[in-house]
Scaffold this motif. Structure first.
Motif, mmCIF file in Angstrom:
data_model
loop_
_atom_site.group_PDB
_atom_site.id
_atom_site.type_symbol
_atom_site.label_atom_id
_atom_site.label_comp_id
_atom_site.label_asym_id
_atom_site.label_seq_id
_atom_site.Cartn_x
_atom_site.Cartn_y
_atom_site.Cartn_z
ATOM 1 N N ASP A 48 -48.836 -69.326 -3.556
ATOM 2 C CA ASP A 48 -49.279 -69.702 -2.211
ATOM 3 C C ASP A 48 -50.148 -68.632 -1.570
ATOM 4 O O ASP A 48 -50.538 -68.763 -0.413
ATOM 5 C CB ASP A 48 -48.065 -69.984 -1.329
ATOM 6 N N THR A 256 -40.457 -70.048 -1.089
ATOM 7 C CA THR A 256 -41.545 -70.119 -0.114
ATOM 8 C C THR A 256 -41.292 -71.315 0.792
ATOM 9 O O THR A 256 -41.000 -72.416 0.313
ATOM 10 C CB THR A 256 -42.909 -70.250 -0.803
ATOM 11 N N TYR A 257 -41.384 -71.089 2.099
ATOM 12 C CA TYR A 257 -41.107 -72.139 3.076
ATOM 13 C C TYR A 257 -42.377 -72.483 3.843
ATOM 14 O O TYR A 257 -43.193 -71.605 4.151
ATOM 15 C CB TYR A 257 -40.007 -71.678 4.035
ATOM 16 N N ASP A 258 -42.505 -73.750 4.162
ATOM 17 C CA ASP A 258 -43.683 -74.249 4.866
ATOM 18 C C ASP A 258 -43.520 -74.027 6.372
ATOM 19 O O ASP A 258 -43.493 -74.971 7.167
ATOM 20 C CB ASP A 258 -43.894 -75.731 4.545
ATOM 21 N N GLN A 259 -43.388 -72.771 6.734
ATOM 22 C CA GLN A 259 -43.266 -72.361 8.132
ATOM 23 C C GLN A 259 -43.714 -70.908 8.213
ATOM 24 O O GLN A 259 -43.692 -70.179 7.217
ATOM 25 C CB GLN A 259 -41.811 -72.503 8.616
ATOM 26 N N GLU A 260 -44.131 -70.473 9.405
ATOM 27 C CA GLU A 260 -44.690 -69.125 9.529
ATOM 28 C C GLU A 260 -43.622 -68.052 9.450
ATOM 29 O O GLU A 260 -43.882 -66.944 8.984
ATOM 30 C CB GLU A 260 -45.472 -68.996 10.845
ATOM 31 N N HIS A 290 -50.114 -65.673 7.437
ATOM 32 C CA HIS A 290 -50.156 -66.839 6.540
ATOM 33 C C HIS A 290 -49.358 -67.959 7.194
ATOM 34 O O HIS A 290 -48.369 -67.714 7.883
ATOM 35 C CB HIS A 290 -49.543 -66.467 5.192
ATOM 36 N N SER A 291 -49.759 -69.188 6.965
ATOM 37 C CA SER A 291 -49.069 -70.331 7.581
ATOM 38 C C SER A 291 -47.707 -70.584 6.925
ATOM 39 O O SER A 291 -46.839 -71.228 7.518
ATOM 40 C CB SER A 291 -49.929 -71.593 7.474
ATOM 41 N N LYS A 292 -47.519 -70.083 5.700
ATOM 42 C CA LYS A 292 -46.224 -70.183 5.012
ATOM 43 C C LYS A 292 -45.585 -68.806 4.946
ATOM 44 O O LYS A 292 -46.211 -67.798 5.284
ATOM 45 C CB LYS A 292 -46.408 -70.742 3.597
ATOM 46 N N THR A 293 -44.326 -68.767 4.483
ATOM 47 C CA THR A 293 -43.657 -67.474 4.328
ATOM 48 C C THR A 293 -42.806 -67.480 3.070
ATOM 49 O O THR A 293 -42.283 -68.525 2.659
ATOM 50 C CB THR A 293 -42.799 -67.154 5.572
ATOM 51 N N SER A 294 -42.688 -66.306 2.439
ATOM 52 C CA SER A 294 -41.892 -66.155 1.221
ATOM 53 C C SER A 294 -40.759 -65.168 1.455
ATOM 54 O O SER A 294 -40.943 -64.139 2.118
ATOM 55 C CB SER A 294 -42.756 -65.672 0.054
#
Length: 381
Positions: A48, A256-260, A290-294
């Motif tokens: 991502d 990885t999540y679809d959130q900031e 980044h718009s996502k976060t790990s």
């Protein structure tokens, strides 16, 4: 013919390679069994596009200006002060234990002097401090020991704190103020473009050759060299002749999540009911937008890569045998966490290798002054 063969391309080996090549003009071959440089601090961009640390979070901090300035040759620094929360009694409270931790847990409104007296009233009076359990009980008492330390230590080390050397929990302070930083070192920062980029610059010298996916036992018969610097496990070098030194390892689970943002701070510890010890969110460490976060979940295990030497008296005795054997090896030098079986932070490993370098120069190349590269270049410039 290489002047030095260096086994291991983490901090211990890479610092030695860079100093020997740059200051002493030595020809160096550095090898690693993995397919990358940087050792356990290796970082990379995932699918991502988020920068993550492959072997768990590595947060740089030091009180040594020499170490900080030395590494600063190979990276710009991003100031970063790490903060950790612990999930205790259904709440997230600061770790290390501080004034806010006590007030939140107990529903009180104590000031610094009062919390100092509170902790003193809880502390267990012990005649002698021998174990990790003793350290904590003598500071904060049984209740806080059970809430924060006992289960976490059991998960992390696979044994009870009463069986671990006092040095393990002595590293963790208890504060009576509101300072919620995990570290209080003078220098706290992260390599601006990541650890791997820093190592790439450190090793980009014409005198340094790099060989990856390489087993040193195969290489030693194929390559001519004068001296060996070994940063792998010292017991493996001697084919475990005195037995295997025990280590703890970790299984890492990346998500990885679809959130900031996933959690309110860089790391959240889970001392009690969860099978993992902590969750770290990398964007706090790296500063990446980044718009996502790990994140990474850590599950300690006795199997896998050797990460943490287990500090117990019986293990120290085994290491001493290997240390005596190492002293008999002409032109072989051991450094690093694995090479000297020590639970070192990154800056301590760098300092150890800088010290070994100075020792080698004093012995072999007295014409090179340690305040200069053949009398002209500063050793840390």
């Amino acid at each position: 013919m290489f002047d030095y063969l260096i086994v291991g391309a983490g901090f211990a080996g890479s610092v030695m390679a860079e100093r020997l090549a740059t200051v002493a003009n030595k020809k160096v071959l550095i090898i690693d069994k993995r397919d990358h440089i940087g050792g356990n601090t290796y970082d990379y961009y995932n699918h991502d596009g988020i920068l993550v640390h492959k072997y768990g979070p590595h947060i740089f901090h030091t009180n040594s200006k020499e170490v900080f300035d030395y590494l600063g040759q190979f990276t710009q620094w991003r100031p970063y002060e790490h903060r950790v929360l612990g999930s205790v009694d259904g709440q997230l409270v600061p770790i290390p234990i501080n004034l806010d931790t006590i007030n939140k847990l107990y529903g009180m409104n104590l000031c610094s002097d009062e919390v100092e007296a509170f902790l003193a009233s809880k502390a267990v009076k012990l005649g002698q401090i021998r174990t990790s359990e003793d350290v904590v009980l003598s500071k904060v008492g049984k209740e806080l020991y059970e809430k924060f330390f006992r289960s976490y230590t059991r998960k992390q080390w696979g044994i009870d704190p009463s069986e671990l050397d006092a040095s393990v929990t002595a590293r963790i302070p208890t504060r009576t103020n509101r300072d919620n930083r995990y570290f209080t070192d003078t220098y706290q920062a992260m390599p601006l473009h990541g650890y791997t980029e820093m190592f790439r610059k450190m090793l980009s010298h014409p005198n340094i050759k790099i060989m990856l996916n390489a087993d040193y036992k195969e290489i030693t018969s194929m390559v001519a060299y004068k001296e060996l610097i070994f940063t792998g496990p010292i017991d493996s070098y001697f084919d475990y002749c005195y037995g295997k030194l025990p280590y703890r390892s970790i299984d890492f689970k990346f998500e990885t999540y679809d959130q900031e943002q996933f959690q309110p701070t860089g790391t959240v510890n889970y001392p009690n009911e969860h099978p993992y010890t902590r969750i770290t969110e990398f964007k706090y460490l790296t500063g990446q937008k980044h718009s996502k976060t790990s994140v990474v979940y850590e599950y300690p295990t006795e199997h896998g890569d050797p990460y943490y030497p287990i500090p117990r008296p019986e293990n120290a005795e085994i290491y001493k045998k290997y240390q005596l054997l190492a002293a008999t090896q002409a032109k072989v030098h051991f450094t690093g966490r694995l090479g000297t079986y020590r639970y070192y932070n990154m800056d301590q490993v760098v300092a150890q290798s800088l010290t070994l370098f100075k020792k080698l120069i004093a012995e072999h190349s007295p014409e090179i002054h340690l305040n200069g590269h053949r009398k002209t270049t500063s050793i840390t410039s």
